[in-house]
Design a protein around this motif. Sequence first.
Motif, PDB file in Angstrom:
ATOM      1  N   THR A  86       0.907  -1.190  -0.023  1.00  0.00           N
ATOM      2  CA  THR A  86      -0.113  -0.174   0.072  1.00  0.00           C
ATOM      3  C   THR A  86       0.943   1.355   0.267  1.00  0.00           C
ATOM      4  N   THR A 110      -9.932  -6.589  -6.764  1.00  0.00           N
ATOM      5  CA  THR A 110      -8.498  -6.220  -6.260  1.00  0.00           C
ATOM      6  C   THR A 110      -8.472  -6.253  -4.835  1.00  0.00           C
ATOM      7  N   SER A 114      -5.859  -1.250  -3.118  1.00  0.00           N
ATOM      8  CA  SER A 114      -5.397  -0.525  -4.460  1.00  0.00           C
ATOM      9  C   SER A 114      -6.317   0.738  -4.389  1.00  0.00           C
ATOM     10  N   ASP A 181      -0.140  -2.568 -10.219  1.00  0.00           N
ATOM     11  CA  ASP A 181      -0.157  -3.333  -8.536  1.00  0.00           C
ATOM     12  C   ASP A 181       0.177  -4.745  -8.982  1.00  0.00           C
ATOM     13  N   GLN A 184       0.484  -9.343  -6.264  1.00  0.00           N
ATOM     14  CA  GLN A 184       0.263 -10.799  -6.464  1.00  0.00           C
ATOM     15  C   GLN A 184       0.982 -11.289  -7.286  1.00  0.00           C
ATOM     16  N   SER A 205       4.305  -6.118  -3.057  1.00  0.00           N
ATOM     17  CA  SER A 205       4.213  -6.058  -1.688  1.00  0.00           C
ATOM     18  C   SER A 205       4.821  -7.583  -1.005  1.00  0.00           C
ATOM     19  N   GLN A 207       4.033  -8.659   1.950  1.00  0.00           N
ATOM     20  CA  GLN A 207       3.268  -9.093   3.112  1.00  0.00           C
ATOM     21  C   GLN A 207       3.388 -10.587   3.116  1.00  0.00           C
ATOM     22  N   LYS A 210       2.118 -13.179   0.071  1.00  0.00           N
ATOM     23  CA  LYS A 210       2.550 -12.740  -1.025  1.00  0.00           C
ATOM     24  C   LYS A 210       3.619 -13.758  -1.580  1.00  0.00           C
ATOM     25  N   GLY A 217       6.274  -5.256   3.812  1.00  0.00           N
ATOM     26  CA  GLY A 217       7.216  -4.900   3.072  1.00  0.00           C
ATOM     27  C   GLY A 217       6.708  -4.537   1.708  1.00  0.00           C
TER      28      GLY A 217
HETATM   29  C1  LIG Z   1      -1.602  -7.452  -0.806  1.00  0.00           C
HETATM   30  C2  LIG Z   1      -1.972  -6.460  -1.829  1.00  0.00           C
HETATM   31  C3  LIG Z   1      -1.932  -5.008  -1.751  1.00  0.00           C
HETATM   32  C4  LIG Z   1      -1.256  -4.318  -0.462  1.00  0.00           C
HETATM   33  O1  LIG Z   1      -0.098  -4.733   0.061  1.00  0.00           O
HETATM   34  P1  LIG Z   1       0.075  -4.626   1.598  1.00  0.00           P
HETATM   35  O2  LIG Z   1       1.600  -4.957   1.691  1.00  0.00           O
HETATM   36  O3  LIG Z   1      -0.538  -5.691   2.338  1.00  0.00           O
HETATM   37  O4  LIG Z   1      -0.071  -3.175   1.739  1.00  0.00           O
HETATM   38  C5  LIG Z   1      -2.448  -4.306  -2.773  1.00  0.00           C
HETATM   39  N1  LIG Z   1      -2.812  -5.021  -3.948  1.00  0.00           N
HETATM   40  C6  LIG Z   1      -3.192  -6.159  -4.047  1.00  0.00           C
HETATM   41  C7  LIG Z   1      -3.639  -6.714  -5.170  1.00  0.00           C
HETATM   42  C8  LIG Z   1      -2.563  -7.069  -3.048  1.00  0.00           C
HETATM   43  O5  LIG Z   1      -2.880  -8.290  -3.079  1.00  0.00           O
END
Ligand SMILES: *Cc1c(COP(=O)(O)O)cnc(C)c1O
Length: 426
Positions: A86, A110, A114, A181, A184, A205, A207, A210, A217
Amino acid sequence: MSDSEDKERLAIDGGVPSRQRKDPPMYPGGMMIDAEEEQAVLETLRSKRLFRYYGPQDGPSQVALLEEEFGRMLGSPHALAVTSGTAALICALQGVGVGPGDEVIVPAYTWIASASAVAAVGGIPVLAEIDESLTLDPADVERKISPFTRAIMPVHMRGVPCRMDRLLEIGARRGLALVEDVAQADGASFGGQRLGTLGDAGCFSFQFNKILTAGEGGMLLTRSEAVYKRALMYHDVVGGLRNHFPTDEILWGINFRMAELQAAVMRVQLKRLEGLLATMRRSKQVLTSGLQKIARRKSISLQEIPDPAGDASIALIFFTRDAGTAGQIAAALQAENIGAGVLYRPDVTDYHIYAHWTPLMEQRPWTPNGGPWRWAQREIRYTRGDCPRSLDLLGRAIHLNVNPLLSDSDLEETLDGFEKVLGKLA
Ligand SMILES: *Cc1c(COP(=O)(O)O)cnc(C)c1O
């Protein structure tokens, strides 16, 4: 009853499940964490250099090294590590110059982040339909462009590259920025070019859910020096000072700086990317070819993949004839120990689908006088019916993770389960 009859019977009706074991947890990079990550964290901790810009030890910071390695691997001249996906999106939007009142076109499907990122910079998320790729439908993007549109946000959902040729063409023709974005789809590509390097900026991301992870991160890639400089300034309160921008160029920032410990983990994770992608691609290939044979006899169709060679292959998705059938098939597959699920149900809150983004749908501001919608001073409306085609597709979709830990026999048994369940229910 004979043994073979028992094998024919659906597990949901009391038969023997096709799969002997359920999927392991789906954390591709997370499940790979081993002594290498441990070592990297220990070394960083022992150095006492826990902040990227200084510490008792000299030498390059882990964050700087990660940026260099990530940028080089994906083919981007600039990389900026941040605290989350994010945060990367917010820095990218600031980077390309999206501000209060500006509209950004986001897909109906999404993670809500986003859209939250757009609202966080005062922008207005405008919803566009997805198509059979479950990513942005370029024709609907074109319809949603208004005089206020500043950017398009292609989201490569479930590892699948968006129709980047058409989106890039629209962006260029209409003078709009593209912020990808890629949260994923680490390492996936379109036309041989890695996702996140095709648009004006690409956001990742790290997280835990992922493909690669340090728990939390994010990373921003861009080929534009100007976008990079603005993102760099924004991601650090004193980014302008610290990076020696001329005083008359400095803008204020906020803090989205990545920690050294996160970067130490991510540098090891990055080395795992190609191996993970190769494994998931091989497994998805096996599952896809089996499913294609069934699709010739039964009324199911596979997700369209705009560039199959570039698919990160973290998921297998197919459409059934209607939502009721999808629910039945998903339940029957689950009974076979196959981790299948439907992607949308009106009565189950899921923040991956715009219809469930209540704070956006209701244009809820943080304070009574706040919020991008009020500042915009024009009528903006959202309803749950805004993207009917997206809801129809998602409601009929069955989703399975392509887990990198699946064995050959897991894959074979999954195909047996498909035969059994789809043979009866599709
Ligand atoms: C996980 C995700 C985000 C956000 O990432 P964070 O690291 O959780 O802030 C944004 N867009 C998509 C499509 C995601 O799957």
